[in-house]
Design a protein around this motif. Structure first.
Motif, PDB file in Angstrom:
ATOM      1  N   GLN A  71       0.855  -1.195   0.000  1.00  0.00           N
ATOM      2  CA  GLN A  71       0.000   0.000   0.000  1.00  0.00           C
ATOM      3  C   GLN A  71       0.882   1.232   0.000  1.00  0.00           C
ATOM      4  OE1 GLN A  71      -2.452  -0.431   3.413  1.00  0.00           O
ATOM      5  NE2 GLN A  71      -3.831  -1.915   2.418  1.00  0.00           N
ATOM      6  N   ILE A  72       0.469   2.216  -0.698  1.00  0.00           N
ATOM      7  CA  ILE A  72       1.246   3.456  -0.812  1.00  0.00           C
ATOM      8  C   ILE A  72       0.437   4.560  -0.169  1.00  0.00           C
ATOM      9  CG2 ILE A  72       2.323   5.067  -2.398  1.00  0.00           C
ATOM     10  CD1 ILE A  72       2.483   2.779  -4.402  1.00  0.00           C
ATOM     11  N   TYR A  73       1.000   5.193   0.769  1.00  0.00           N
ATOM     12  CA  TYR A  73       0.323   6.276   1.479  1.00  0.00           C
ATOM     13  C   TYR A  73       1.095   7.558   1.219  1.00  0.00           C
ATOM     14  CZ  TYR A  73      -1.898   2.483   4.052  1.00  0.00           C
ATOM     15  OH  TYR A  73      -2.580   1.342   4.389  1.00  0.00           O
ATOM     16  N   SER A  74       0.429   8.650   1.180  1.00  0.00           N
ATOM     17  CA  SER A  74       1.083   9.961   1.063  1.00  0.00           C
ATOM     18  C   SER A  74       0.631  10.824   2.217  1.00  0.00           C
ATOM     19  CB  SER A  74       0.701  10.636  -0.257  1.00  0.00           C
ATOM     20  OG  SER A  74      -0.670  10.904  -0.291  1.00  0.00           O
ATOM     21  N   TYR A  91       6.212  10.039   0.994  1.00  0.00           N
ATOM     22  CA  TYR A  91       5.447   8.827   0.704  1.00  0.00           C
ATOM     23  C   TYR A  91       5.842   7.758   1.689  1.00  0.00           C
ATOM     24  CZ  TYR A  91       4.322  10.983  -3.715  1.00  0.00           C
ATOM     25  OH  TYR A  91       3.878  11.822  -4.669  1.00  0.00           O
ATOM     26  N   TYR A 149       5.482   3.652   2.314  1.00  0.00           N
ATOM     27  CA  TYR A 149       5.147   2.383   1.662  1.00  0.00           C
ATOM     28  C   TYR A 149       5.075   1.311   2.725  1.00  0.00           C
ATOM     29  CZ  TYR A 149       6.704   5.021  -2.369  1.00  0.00           C
ATOM     30  OH  TYR A 149       6.853   5.981  -3.312  1.00  0.00           O
ATOM     31  N   CYS A 165      -0.915  -0.097  -9.085  1.00  0.00           N
ATOM     32  CA  CYS A 165      -1.252   0.780  -7.962  1.00  0.00           C
ATOM     33  C   CYS A 165      -0.432   2.066  -8.018  1.00  0.00           C
ATOM     34  CB  CYS A 165      -0.981   0.047  -6.645  1.00  0.00           C
ATOM     35  SG  CYS A 165      -2.106  -1.327  -6.341  1.00  0.00           S
ATOM     36  N   LEU A 166       0.850   1.900  -8.370  1.00  0.00           N
ATOM     37  CA  LEU A 166       1.705   3.074  -8.469  1.00  0.00           C
ATOM     38  C   LEU A 166       1.198   4.044  -9.531  1.00  0.00           C
ATOM     39  CD1 LEU A 166       4.358   4.476  -7.563  1.00  0.00           C
ATOM     40  CD2 LEU A 166       5.525   3.208  -9.382  1.00  0.00           C
ATOM     41  N   GLN A 174      -1.860   4.241 -10.777  1.00  0.00           N
ATOM     42  CA  GLN A 174      -3.163   4.798 -10.383  1.00  0.00           C
ATOM     43  C   GLN A 174      -2.972   5.948  -9.404  1.00  0.00           C
ATOM     44  OE1 GLN A 174      -5.153   1.305  -8.876  1.00  0.00           O
ATOM     45  NE2 GLN A 174      -6.269   0.970 -10.819  1.00  0.00           N
ATOM     46  N   HIS A 175      -2.056   5.723  -8.432  1.00  0.00           N
ATOM     47  CA  HIS A 175      -1.819   6.769  -7.436  1.00  0.00           C
ATOM     48  C   HIS A 175      -1.248   8.019  -8.094  1.00  0.00           C
ATOM     49  CE1 HIS A 175      -0.696   8.716  -3.694  1.00  0.00           C
ATOM     50  NE2 HIS A 175       0.531   8.898  -4.214  1.00  0.00           N
ATOM     51  N   HIS A 176      -0.318   7.799  -8.971  1.00  0.00           N
ATOM     52  CA  HIS A 176       0.324   8.953  -9.583  1.00  0.00           C
ATOM     53  C   HIS A 176      -0.622   9.683 -10.531  1.00  0.00           C
ATOM     54  CE1 HIS A 176       3.495  11.491 -11.162  1.00  0.00           C
ATOM     55  NE2 HIS A 176       3.194  11.079 -12.412  1.00  0.00           N
ATOM     56  N   SER A 209      -3.874   9.743 -10.441  1.00  0.00           N
ATOM     57  CA  SER A 209      -4.981  10.397  -9.728  1.00  0.00           C
ATOM     58  C   SER A 209      -4.610  11.800  -9.333  1.00  0.00           C
ATOM     59  CB  SER A 209      -5.370   9.574  -8.506  1.00  0.00           C
ATOM     60  OG  SER A 209      -4.293   9.526  -7.580  1.00  0.00           O
TER      61      SER A 209
END
Length: 830
Positions: free
Chosen positions: A12-15, A24, A26, A49-50, A52-54, A56
């Motif tokens: 999961q990647i959180y910011s 960030y 991870y 996921c990476l 999609q996160h970027h 978005s």
């Protein structure tokens, strides 16, 4: 880690954003695994996921499409994880392509570049067997994702979006390159998937069907009443036309360019076929309801629709025609979609509207005639407002017919012929109404109906409508029909025009019958007084002047001939009724009236009857008046004139008289009676034993009062042939008397016991006797008795005048000489 593969479990990647920093975090865990496929899958999930996160973040900031560039720290992270998962660097390209292709926010141009790079490496044999298997799955996924986007073509690549062209082009290029490149083509073939082109074409078909079903949900499926269903059908067809216009042409251009696929054809056929399956039962039911009796109850408002100009139903039909036209123009409708027969759905609506408008047109014609004053619209226009109003009804139907542009081959001729029949009925109805308003079109001349300026206007109206009927085939495009209908149209128009022409003549004849009492009254007054000014100056001259100026020449001459025949007939009837009671001076006045009217009808110009006025009826009337206007002496003279003509034509008779006659220088008539013979009398005398009869010749001048010696006769001789050799002189004769007088010689058989018998007579016009001639020859006259039938009219007129002494004395003598004349006079009277 030697010889050991590690697997990073889902990470999961959180910011965490603060005012001063952005970092960030991870979270995840790493496990050891010997399955490279699982390691590859884990890495792919991480990349997805990476990305999609970027991306978005890009969407939130409105920065448009992502073109494959990551920040350095994310790039480093991706590399680290690739190493941890044991993914080769060449296989990393496939993973990036797989992840990027799944996100719509990723620039399709970037994905296309990745595919191109992969194909380059495939040529360089940079991939292992495991990599190629992974690539096969990736390419299959890309094709599926892109076909899914094509199934939602209008939302995936909106026509109004500036980026749509580039993105769709890149998608199609990607699919095209996959299809065309031998290496990728082989992988797709080995996977058992259909060819890319086939999948794309099927996706376009699905797009057309799905698009139409979505439109139905917001339009047709929400409607319940017929009116709402028509509105929904209109909205649906408007949307279809909108899509088939620039948007689909835009898509078609790209598909044709990049993949040689007929996007327009695929979408058109599927969309239209789906549309027809939805609209046909609805519209067919709606149109059929129009032919039923209109509901006058609570549901009456449900029938408040038709097929007229501006109606929603006609707009739906027009839209369907346009959709059909677009398919034929672009050659998209290679297969039947059902829209080719959409005209059939509307046939009941067409017939309903035609029946409705025909009834409405008839009402409009009646109102136009009711309001019309029947005055010319201008000096150069002979007809009035009601004629132009009626012709405008033809124009309205023409506009409607051209508007619907009916192109159904099965009924293309039948419906126009129906329209033509309706228009002809309107024209005939208008002309028929002209008879109903005839009294108002006539003028009131001192309480008498007479012909005024409105009559030629009415005729001009009928002529104008008749000409407009002749233009109808060309107006409605019916001048070149097939299947024999052109002759049907021609016969229809010719029959209607002939009927209207006949009605025009009948109208003028009806006008004549209306004014006939006025003509008769004026003729009666003119014959009584001898004054024809009322008939000519107040009636005939003004009426004929108006008719001559405003009526077509053919109709004017026809009416003039009918009017002339009417006048002649009235005078003939009058003559028959008055001949027994009137004196000759009355008929003198009647003859004058007839002669003046004849001059009125036969002017020196080309607008008269000329010799056509000398009809048998007129000539008979003139001949009769010539007799009736004579006094009794002239009639007697005319009787002997006829007797002389009769003798010129007869064959030889048994009785003969030899005479010699001449006029002396002093004007005396010298007559010598030489001898007489009768073969029939001689034969009879040979049979007589008793005393034979005597014979003498009587001489008489006609008229009797011309000479002092009214009559003379020879001595009576008892022999036959009888030789008289006697001379007679008649004095006091004037030249005028000689021109009109007659010498009548009669051979009489004289008896003592019973009445004398007239053997025969001879008539000599005094004008035929020589004057002062030295060489006078004997005249051999054949004697006969008159044939009463040949002189019947003279005697009949004289018999009417028995109250006059001259006529009475003449008839009495005639009855005495010829006893059978009494019976003849009785027959004449009956």
């Amino acid at each position: 880690m030697d010889g050991t593969n590690f697997r990073v479990q889902p990470m999961q990647i959180y910011s965490i954003r603060t005012w001063s920093q952005l970092k960030y975090t991870y979270q995840g865990h790493v496990t050891c695994s010997s399955d490279l496929g699982e390691q590859q899958q884990a890495y792919d999930e991480f990349l997805l996921c990476l990305f999609q996160h970027h991306t978005s973040a890009l969407v939130d900031n409105g920065n448009g499409l992502w073109q494959g560039k990551l920040p350095a720290h994310l790039t480093a992270l991706s590399t680290q994880l690739r190493i941890l998962h044991g993914v080769r660097k060449d296989a990393q390209l496939i993973s990036w392509c797989k992840a990027a292709a799944q996100l719509p926010i990723v620039d399709a141009v970037y994905v296309h570049s990745l595919v191109k790079d992969i194909q380059i490496k495939m040529v360089a044999t940079s991939f292992s067997e495991e990599d190629l298997a992974f690539l096969q799955d990736t390419l299959t996924m890309i094709i599926e994702k892109y076909e899914e986007r094509i199934r939602c073509l209008d939302s995936s690549f909106p026509f109004s979006n500036a980026d749509s062209e580039g993105q769709l082009m890149a998608v199609l290029k990607t699919l095209g390159d996959i299809h065309r490149h031998p290496k990728t083509q082989m992988l797709i073939y080995q996977s058992g998937q259909p060819l890319v082109h086939e999948g794309v074409a099927e996706a376009l078909i699905t797009f057309g069907c799905n698009w139409l079903k979505e439109m139905e949900k917001s339009t047709l499926l929400l409607a319940s009443s017929p009116v709402d269903q028509i509105k929904a059908a209109l909205a649906l067809t408007n949307e279809v036309l909108g899509l088939l216009g620039e948007p689909l042409a835009f898509y078609d251009r790209l598909f044709q360019k990049e993949m040689k696929i007929h996007c327009y054809r695929q979408v058109y056929e599927s969309l239209v076929r789906e549309m027809i399956s939805s609209l046909e039962p609805v519209l067919t039911h709606i149109c059929k309801r129009l032919l039923k009796e209109p509901d006058t109850g609570e549901n009456a408002e449900e029938m408040s629709y038709d097929f007229g100009l501006g109606s929603n139903l006609l707009k739906v039909y027009t839209n369907l025609c346009q959709i059909n036209f677009l398919g034929r123009r672009s050659e998209s409708a290679t297969n039947e979609t059902g829209i080719e027969s959409h005209h059939q759905w509307f046939i009941p609506a067409v017939h309903h509207w035609l029946a409705y408008t025909n009834n409405l047109a008839l009402q409009c014609v009646e109102k136009a005639v009711e309001k019309d004053s029947f005055t010319r619209m201008s000096d150069h226009c002979l007809f009035s407002a009601s004629a132009t109003d009626t012709a405008s009804l033809f124009h309205n139907v023409k506009v409607w017919w051209h508007k619907i542009a009916w192109d159904d081959q099965t009924t293309n001729d039948l419906i126009p012929v129906r329209i033509l029949e309706d228009q002809c009925n309107v024209a005939k109805h208008y002309c028929h109404l002209m008879f109903d308003i005839m009294d108002s079109a006539l003028e009131n001349n001192e309480g008498r109906l007479w012909i005024g300026a409105k009559i030629p206007v009415v005729v001009a109206n009928m002529e104008y409508i008749n000409k407009e009927v002749g233009k109808l085939p060309k107006t409605f495009g019916l001048d070149s029909l097939k299947n024999g209908n052109d002759s049907t149209v021609k016969n229809l128009i010719e029959n209607v025009q002939e009927t209207i022409n006949l009605w025009i003549n009948q109208y003028l004849e009806a006008v004549l019958m209306k004014v006939k009492p006025t003509i008769k009254t004026s003729l009666d007054n003119a014959c009584e007084s001898g004054d024809i000014s009322d008939l000519l100056n107040d009636l005939l001259d003004p009426a004929l002047s108006v008719l001559c100026n405003d009526l077509p020449r053919s109709h004017f001459l026809s009416f003039l001939a009918s009017l002339w025949d009417c006048i002649v007939l009235i005078l003939q009837i009058k003559l028959k009724d008055e001949s027994k009671m009137r004196k000759n001076d009355y008929f003198e006045q009647m003859s004058y009236v007839l002669n003046e009217i004849f001059k009125c009808f036969t002017p020196s110009t080309d607008f008269g009857l000329n010799v056509r006025a000398k009809t048998p009826g007129y000539m008979s009337l003139v001949q009769e008046l010539e007799l009736l206007k004579l006094d009794s002496n002239e009639l007697i003279s005319h009787y002997y004139q006829d007797r002389w003509k009769e003798q010129q034509d007869q064959q030889e008779t048994t009785a003969t008289l030899v005479v010699r006659a001449q006029f002396s220088e002093s004007g005396k008539l010298n007559v010598s009676v030489i001898m007489a013979d009768d073969k029939a009398a001689a034969e009879e005398n040979g049979k007589i034993i008793t005393a034979l009869p005597s014979y003498y010749v009587k001489l008489e001048l006609i008229p009797e009062d011309w000479s002092l010696r009214r009559s003379e006769k020879t001595q009576a001789l008892r022999e036959i042939p009888a030789t008289f050799d006697e001379d007679f002189v008649f004095e006091n004769l004037e030249d005028n008397d000689i021109e009109k007088g007659f010498l009548v010689l009669r051979l009489v058989e004289q008896h003592v016991i019973h009445s004398n018998i007239l053997i025969g007579e001879a008539v000599i016009p005094l004008a035929h006797i020589h004057k002062n001639s030295d060489d006078i020859k004997n005249m051999y006259l054949h004697l006969d008795t008159p044939c009463l039938d040949s002189v019947a009219r003279n005697l009949q007129i004289l018999n009417y005048r028995r109250r006059e002494s001259t006529a009475y004395d003449f008839l009495k003598k005639l009855e005495k000489r010829y006893p059978e004349t009494k019976k003849h006079f009785r027959n004449l009277q009956t």
